[in-house]
Design an enzyme around this catalytic site. Structure first.
Site, PDB file in Angstrom:
ATOM      1  CB  VAL A  93       2.472   0.223   3.593  1.00  0.00           C
ATOM      2  CG1 VAL A  93       2.393  -0.749   4.754  1.00  0.00           C
ATOM      3  CG2 VAL A  93       1.998   1.592   4.037  1.00  0.00           C
ATOM      4  CE  LYS A 148       2.706   5.673   5.773  1.00  0.00           C
ATOM      5  NZ  LYS A 148       1.381   6.120   6.090  1.00  0.00           N
ATOM      6  N   GLY A 200       0.831  -1.191   0.000  1.00  0.00           N
ATOM      7  CA  GLY A 200       0.000   0.000   0.000  1.00  0.00           C
ATOM      8  C   GLY A 200       0.864   1.239   0.000  1.00  0.00           C
ATOM      9  CG  PHE A 207       2.405  11.540   5.140  1.00  0.00           C
ATOM     10  CD1 PHE A 207       3.015  12.768   5.286  1.00  0.00           C
ATOM     11  CD2 PHE A 207       1.031  11.482   5.026  1.00  0.00           C
ATOM     12  CE1 PHE A 207       2.259  13.928   5.344  1.00  0.00           C
ATOM     13  CE2 PHE A 207       0.269  12.638   5.081  1.00  0.00           C
ATOM     14  CZ  PHE A 207       0.884  13.863   5.244  1.00  0.00           C
ATOM     15  N   GLY A 208       4.225   7.871   2.666  1.00  0.00           N
ATOM     16  CA  GLY A 208       5.197   6.803   2.515  1.00  0.00           C
ATOM     17  C   GLY A 208       4.576   5.572   1.896  1.00  0.00           C
ATOM     18  CG  ASP A 260      -5.410  11.439   5.364  1.00  0.00           C
ATOM     19  OD1 ASP A 260      -6.459  11.749   4.758  1.00  0.00           O
ATOM     20  OD2 ASP A 260      -4.412  10.976   4.788  1.00  0.00           O
TER      21      ASP A 260
END
Ligand SMILES: *[C@@H]1O[C@H](CO)[C@@H](O)[C@H](O)[C@H]1NC(C)=O
Ligand SMILES: *[C@@H]1O[C@H](CO)[C@@H](O)[C@H](O)[C@H]1NC(C)=O
Ligand SMILES: *[C@@H]1O[C@H](CO)[C@@H](O)[C@H](O)[C@H]1NC(C)=O
Ligand SMILES: *[C@@H]1O[C@H](CO)[C@@H](O)[C@H](O)[C@H]1NC(C)=O
Ligand SMILES: *[C@@H]1O[C@H](CO)[C@@H](O)[C@H](O)[C@H]1NC(C)=O
Ligand SMILES: *[C@@H]1O[C@H](CO)[C@@H](O)[C@H](O)[C@H]1NC(C)=O
Ligand SMILES: *[C@@H]1O[C@H](CO)[C@@H](O)[C@H](O)[C@H]1NC(C)=O
Ligand SMILES: *[C@@H]1O[C@H](CO)[C@@H](O)[C@H](O)[C@H]1NC(C)=O
Ligand SMILES: *[C@@H]1O[C@H](CO)[C@@H](O)[C@H](O)[C@H]1NC(C)=O
Length: 855
Positions: free
Chosen positions: A620, A634, A613, A617-618, A731
């Site tokens: 996974v 992550k 995923g 922000f990054g 979020d």
């Protein structure tokens, strides 16, 4: 004191037939029992009805005064100024002296008048002592918002505080206190509830003017029923007529409605009276009383009998009112009511004549109050009040109200339990003299005490009652005497800073034996006992915040092992014998986050092989640790974090959060410029996949969807209420709700969360995901928990596909509570599920009519 006759007439009705007292004339001149503050006003003055107004300057500290820029021309002097306060995390309190065990009417008014020349209508909270009272929402510059409450004083002072501004700056125009004499407003549970005014109506009023002082000796404001406002006294029955008399009305005690109010009434000539009004803040439990007096001269063969009618509440219609009989005569007051009645927001009520009555019903006046829960204040409130009373000149000691609620004093931090405790005190550099206040040693919840940089003198008191103390900063004072050995017995002590005082004697063994950081340099007469320990293990290091302790300890460890550098004289001693160092590490490590090495992560993920995923922000990756645990790794994109400090702050935050419905955080890694967060692996992926995925994995069961919504709600609720300070996710969306093996939901990706300081707003750059973003947040740039609730609402509606109110009520209680916090924006949206569909698809909302300004 219910009279027997009245009780017999109607068991459900409540009667206050108090002893007959002589009606005393209203006092002239300054009013005893009144406090009338002209907020922001510079001069004392009397208004047109004779009330003496005084400047508020000596009742509050802080805030600034301003003149209104817009007025409607009719306002008296007290409405030409305001006092306003910064929109920060603090509360700003007015403190007024009262008589303990006495009932008071408290009235605060807020007339915006564009005082700040910004035309931004403020929204903020007010509280009575520690209890939330109301949220002030200004909708127009020239109409005052008025809040009234009746409360039994439980202490010698009563405070009214302003806090938690979500828009604009908190301000106040007037604050009034009126002392009651009798027991009309007695309720059975005054220690737990106060009454907030919802409606006080003078029926049949001869003008739009309200009746107040001096007609009402307690200066209650009896609003005219002829005033036209939105949803105020609508649906009036045909045949409603206004009547009045000039004859005196006998009201038994002077707390009852004034004669002028009782001299007018409405009657239902066609047999019924009907009204509907909106009760702000309802549904809720209410205290409601109707006031009747027969003011028409009925012929001997005529009667006036009627019953109360409230739709959906047939039980209320049982008793029959016969005013003349109940009041034992004409021109006498009769006041039946209900002390605890559950009422809806839209309140319809009426009176209908009975079949054997020749006249229609009558109504002279009505009062409805909402029960508001009294919040138990901080457990340390009395100790703290006693402590600040020593410093009557210092502004930090004048913040007023409860030390913790609804927001804590600026130099205090409190736990988030029901009756909070003070856990941190920071009075650094406040120029305080004298000895360390002994009250501080009674704060059993205290963890952190910072009194550095003052002029404290005398001995360090005995802190042995503060068993939780971890950080003590007393450096840079004038303290004398020895270090109390009891400090060494504090089981959780981690840091003791006493440098640059005038301490003497020897560092007690109980301290030098401990694994703590102790800085006692600059006390020329203070010496350490066991030089052997300090010379082998003394280490120099700088410690930033609690989480860094681990890093610091590691740094120090390598430092001593590799370099064995000679330490500075008397500076920092981590007085831990070498063999104990290992256990010291594990202790720190288990209470903060686990640190993985990069190679461990690389092995677990097969060098970041399987991507499962990605978020803003990054990315996974899937991984499996050597012990068989499956993990989600992550890898943060490099620009997500400014540096080590932010990253470690996040890690600290994450390691504090544990909840069944939040994805478990396992640890972190920070090496070779890579910032990595490690979570438990969730087998069934994201909710989003299951809402839109292939048919076989799509969740179709309505109950299953509800269960998922409830799980997620519990996780979010924990972030909002279980953590101190509150954490706002920022979020929330269906791809951030993950499902485990058993299809139970957990909220993920709160790594971007920022703690909300004391539950109030945090201003930050708007981020989040289009479609889930609270438009109010987008516009105001003020982040609150509501933003999460908004997003949750969107998830809920899109996942449940609920289309009706009744489906919504089958939702679990946590989700319902959360959704209850929703404001109008979402309510407007949720009434249009198809709109939600648009939103969740991330489509722009140009078709959405009134939401057009939303991007
Ligand atoms: C106020 O009165 C109550 C009840 O009589 C009493 O328990 C309380 O201690 C009083 N408070 C103060 C500060 O006198
Ligand atoms: C309250 O009662 C006292 C006598 O008990 C009376 O002197 C005073 O005027 C009353 N206050 C008001 C506002 O009616
Ligand atoms: C009362 O106020 C309404 C507006 O709220 C106005 O239309 C009406 O004329 C006023 N009535 C009197 C008697 O002043
Ligand atoms: C009461 O008596 C008067 C005459 O005295 C009569 O006109 C009226 O209709 C009577 N009203 C009722 C309700 O019986
Ligand atoms: C009113 O009634 C409700 C439910 O019966 C109860 O929970 C509440 O405590 C009551 N409130 C007061 C002030 O007595
Ligand atoms: C009053 O009269 C109406 C119609 O005549 C009847 O339906 C109603 O039941 C009567 N009410 C009582 C309380 O007798
Ligand atoms: C500190 O307090 C003293 C009096 O105790 C006062 O004279 C001095 O001005 C204060 N200094 C500051 C910086 O407030
Ligand atoms: C200990 O105190 C001295 C004197 O204030 C200071 O120079 C030193 O940096 C302190 N050490 C630490 C680690 O805080
Ligand atoms: C602050 O205000 C927001 C929005 O008005 C509200 O949701 C929140 O509960 C308030 N916080 C506190 C601590 O009262």
């Amino acid at each position: 004191m219910a009279s027997a006759a009245a009780a017999a007439a109607a068991a459900l009705l409540l009667f206050f037939h108090l002893q007959l007292l002589l009606l005393l004339p209203a006092p002239s001149g300054a009013q005893p029992g009144f406090i009338s503050l002209d907020c922001g006003g510079a001069h004392d003055h009397a208004d047109a009805i004779g009330i003496q107004w005084t400047s508020d300057a000596s009742f509050v500290t802080g805030g600034q005064t301003a003149q209104l820029l817009v007025q409607n021309g009719l306002q008296s002097q007290q409405f030409t100024t305001v006092r306003y306060f910064p929109a920060d995390n603090r509360k700003y309190c007015y403190t007024m002296n009262v008589r303990n065990r006495t009932r008071y009417l408290v009235r605060a008014t807020f007339l915006y008048g564009n005082f700040d020349n910004s035309n931004v209508y403020p929204k903020f909270d007010i509280s009575l002592g520690a209890s939330p009272w109301s949220t002030i929402v200004i909708n127009d510059a020239t109409t005052p918002v008025v809040e009234e409450a009746i409360i039994l004083a439980a202490a010698p002072t009563l405070s009214v505080c302003l806090s938690n501004a979500s828009t604009g700056q908190p301000f106040i125009s007037t604050l009034e206190l009126r002392q009651f004499n009798g027991s009309l407003y007695y309720t059975t549970d005054e220690a737990r509830f106060f009454l907030a005014l919802s409606a006080r109506i003078n029926f049949g009023a001869e003008s739009n003017d309200s009746v107040r002082y001096p007609d009402d000796p307690f200066d209650r404001i009896w609003e005219s029923d002829s005033v036209r406002r939105a949803n105020y006294l609508v649906d009036v029955a045909p045949g409603t007529e206004r009547i009045s008399t000039t004859k005196p009305i006998f009201v038994s005690v002077n707390e009852e409605p004034p004669e002028k109010v009782m001299q007018t009434a409405v009657v239902g000539q066609d047999g019924s009276l009907n009204y509907r009004l909106d009760l702000e803040g309802f549904p809720a439990n209410a205290w409601g009383v109707s006031y009747f007096a027969e003011i028409e001269d009925l012929a001997p063969n005529e009667t006036r009998k009627f019953k109360l009618e409230v739709p959906g509440m047939p039980a209320l219609s049982k008793p029959t009112v016969d005013v003349e009989e109940n009041a034992q005569g004409k021109y006498r007051l009769y006041e039946p009511g209900y002390t605890n009645l559950s009422l809806p927001f839209v309140f319809s009520f009426g009176f209908k004549k009975t079949n054997d009555s020749s006249k229609g019903p009558i109504l002279n006046a009505l009062e409805i109050y909402k029960y508001v829960q009294i919040t138990m204040g901080s457990q340390d409130a009395i100790i703290m009040a006693s402590m600040v009373s020593r410093y009557s000149q210092a502004s930090w000691a004048q913040e007023g109200g409860d030390p913790c609620l609804p927001a804590s004093w600026s130099w205090v931090q409190c736990s988030s339990e029901y009756a909070p405790r003070v856990f941190s005190i920071t009075l650094s550099g406040k120029n305080i003299t004298g000895s360390i206040p002994v009250e501080l040693t009674k704060l059993s919840g205290l963890v952190e005490l910072r009194l550095d940089g003052n002029s404290f003198s005398g001995q360090i008191p005995d802190f042995s009652e503060c068993r939780n103390l971890q950080y003590i900063h007393l450096e840079n004072n004038q303290l004398t005497g020895e270090l109390p050995p009891s400090l060494g017995d504090l089981p959780n002590l981690k840091e003791l800073y006493v440098q640059n005082n005038k301490l003497s004697g020897q560092v007690p063994k109980s301290l030098s034996k401990r694994s703590i950081i102790l800085n006692f340099s600059g006390n020329s007469a203070l010496h350490i006992v066991n030089n052997a320990i300090s010379h082998t293990i003394a280490i120099i290091c700088v410690v930033i915040g609690a989480i860094m302790l681990l890093g610091a300890a590691i740094g120090c460890y390598f430092f001593t092992c590799r370099r064995k550098k000679k330490p500075y004289e008397d500076t920092v001693v981590i007085a831990a014998p070498a063999k104990k160092l290992g256990s010291y590490f594990s202790e720190v490590a288990t209470e903060s986050a686990h640190r993985f090495s990069l190679s461990e992560i690389e092995d677990a993920t097969d060098k970041f092989e399987r991507r499962i995923g990605s978020g803003g922000f990054g990315i996974v990756y899937y991984g499996k640790l050597t012990d068989g645990r499956e993990i989600a790794v992550k890898l943060l994109t490099n620009d997500s974090y400014q540096g080590i400090r932010e990253f470690l702050n996040e890690v600290t935050l994450l390691s504090r959060i544990h909840h069944r419905h939040l994805v478990t955080f396992l640890g972190y890694s920070q090496q070779d410029g890579k910032n990595i967060l490690v979570y438990e692996f969730m087998h069934n992926g994201t909710l989003k996949e299951h809402l839109r995925g292939a048919a076989d994995e799509k969740i179709t069961s309505w109950l299953k969807r509800l269960e998922i919504a409830e799980d997620a709600a519990k996780g979010i609720e924990y972030l909002h209420t279980g953590c101190s300070p509150t954490i706002i996710h920022r979020d929330l969306k269906s791809s951030n709700i993950l499902l485990d093996k058993n299809m139970r939901a957990k909220v993920a990706d709160f790594g971007l969360s920022k703690p909300a300081v004391d539950g109030s707003h945090v201003s930050s750059i708007v981020r989040g995901t289009v479609g889930y973003l609270d438009p109010e947040y987008y516009i105001s740039q003020q982040l609150t928990e509501k933003s999460d609730i908004y997003s949750f609402g969107v998830i809920y509606w899109s996942s449940s596909q609920a289309t009706s109110q009744s489906q919504m009520t089958t939702l679990g209680s946590t989700a319902v509570t959360l959704l209850h916090g929703l404001d109008h924006t979402l309510r407007a949206v949720t009434s249009t599920p198809s709109l939600i569909h648009l939103w969740t698809e991330g489509t722009t909302c140009s078709q959405c009519g009134r939401l057009r300004r939303w991007p």
